[in-house]
Scaffold this motif. Structure first.
Motif: not given
Ligand SMILES: Nc1ncnc2c1ncn2[C@@H]1O[C@H](COP(=O)(O)OP(=O)(O)OP(=O)(O)O)[C@@H](O)[C@H]1O
Ligand SMILES: Nc1ncnc2c1ncn2[C@@H]1O[C@H](COP(=O)(O)OP(=O)(O)OP(=O)(O)O)[C@@H](O)[C@H]1O
Ligand SMILES: [Mg+2]
Ligand SMILES: [Mg+2]
Lengths: 256, 256
Positions: A17, A41-45, A47-48, A53, A89, A92, A128
């Protein structure tokens, strides 16, 4: 037509990410039109890159089920020239919902085909795992960049990843190539890092990017402000490392 | 009967494997009978405990398809009192193969029931996802320990993880509880780590273990020698942190 690049590695926490978000920002400030796609699904990119959200709009999940939604799902970001197709999310659920669907591996490819002409680069962040979401990404991409953390466990998973990429190339996407590997979280004072670096150099040779991303706390702080490193601390080593990597990617593009 | 503890967090690289492997070793040297189960296709817990890859024997994958294979799949380790049920790449197939299977969520629970009487602790390492393998683990476990890396992205995924644990408790495994959270890769000199620590303390209160695992390169080196930290460098801060955490787990067990 856009160059579509996947950032994949089933080992967790290796810098997928961080590399996708910061490379996207660096390419955009180099006057390229860039789309960042978040397939995790963590959606880090998401929020980063500064996105709130769950804002009620469609995300990449809806695009996998109905590719015509993609234009509505794309957002601009704080950086001119950089758009994002965010995740949530809900993604998922796609793993199970698509198992029996027709053309399940090509859903992302179909969705991105709608907008590929608008961009010069499309960068896709993977979760991952080697599951259907990652396979979808490998089917949509022309090339894969593999971030490798300078740690022992990160070496172990490489053969499994390369096997999966080869399987996808043979049966689903013949044009897929490994563009290169990039060493992340590197600290030259640690023997462990130097051992891993040597293994990666021996194994990949000139397919290892010469720009190595060093461990730098600013890269860890930037996402808590919803900003790529270029906006958070442009003078930091983290910024410089990603600017150098972006230059290598741009130079490669000229040659192909 | 064994206490069955899952180490789960869908965020990658937060220290799930490192915590499961080292806690298992510390509990075993405290004269407890321990089984370490590797439910991650990456098989890091297996190699981190010194097992050779792919030795032709059945692994946890075969046990999910046929629970009677579990005794044959279990290996002793270099530590007296510690056995391991290893993983292999074949486990990747289980996600899809079990989707339509009867009682798919309870396959691991059935397999472990065959041997639970032989152990006081069964520790299960999860992959970085909330997929069927993790759900299987949450259905087999009595409690969950959540490793949290002292980084921003690691905080973001917590609500999704807690939601999933709650769903499993409501519909599949009513006795499942969150035993606690443990902070990993902590460096007290970094503001980012202190910010995350404060958030975790505020959110979890006394369910945060007081033993914090500090960043320590020896913990990263140990797996390249196939050894838990206790065998690789017993005097290192990494060893002391995990010995302290094991003591907290043992003290908890006495109270329940
Ligand atoms: N060069 C770096 N220096 C310091 N911290 C870094 C660096 N690169 C990434 N990080 C931090 O390390 C953690 C892991 O990185 P990141 O989340 O990008 O990995 P990932 O491969 O995307 O993880 P996942 O497998 O969960 O998707 C993050 O908290 C990130 O902020
Ligand atoms: N306290 C620590 N200090 C230094 N390095 C650590 C520490 N804990 C873990 N590591 C290293 O950080 C990396 C990530 O840890 P680990 O593989 O245990 O995380 P994980 O959550 O199991 O990852 P995955 O999501 O891929 O399963 C590994 O290379 C490990 O050796
Ligand atoms: Mg990521
Ligand atoms: Mg792990």
């Amino acid at each position: 037509m856009a160059e579509i690049i996947a950032f994949a590695n089933q080992k967790g926490g290796v810098g997928k990410t961080t590399t996708a978000v910061n490379l996207a920002a660096c390419l955009a400030v180099s006057e390229r039109r860039v789309l960042l796609v978040d397939m995790d699904p963590q959606a880090n990119a998401s929020s980063g890159s500064g996105l709130e959200r769950e804002d009620g709009r469609p995300c990449v999940y809806e695009c996998l089920l109905d590719p015509s939604q993609v234009r509505e799902a794309i957002h601009p970001t704080q950086i001119e020239g950089l758009d994002i197709l965010p995740s949530s999310m809900r993604l998922v659920g796609a793993e199970v919902e698509l198992v029996a669907a027709l053309g399940r591996e090509y859903r992302l490819k179909k969705a991105l085909a709608q907008v590929a002409a608008d961009y010069e680069y499309i960068l896709i962040d993977c979760p991952p795992s080697l599951s259907l979401l990652t396979v979808n990404t490998l089917c949509a991409a022309d090339g894969v960049i593999i971030p490798i953390q300078a740690e022992y466990y990160a070496l172990e998973g490489l053969s499994q990843l390369l096997n999966t990429i080869e399987l996808v190339r043979e049966s689903l996407n013949p044009q897929l190539v490994v563009r290169g590997v990039v060493l992340t979280m590197y600290d030259s004072r640690l023997n462990l890092c130097n051992m891993v670096r040597k293994e990666v150099e021996d194994h990949f040779g000139d397919r290892m990017y010469s720009s190595i991303i060093r461990r730098n706390v600013k890269l860890g702080e930037a996402p808590s402000h919803g900003k790529p490193i270029l906006l958070y601390d442009a003078g930091s080593p983290g910024s410089q490392n990603y600017i150098a990597l972006a230059q290598e990617i741009l130079d490669e593009s000229v040659q192909t």
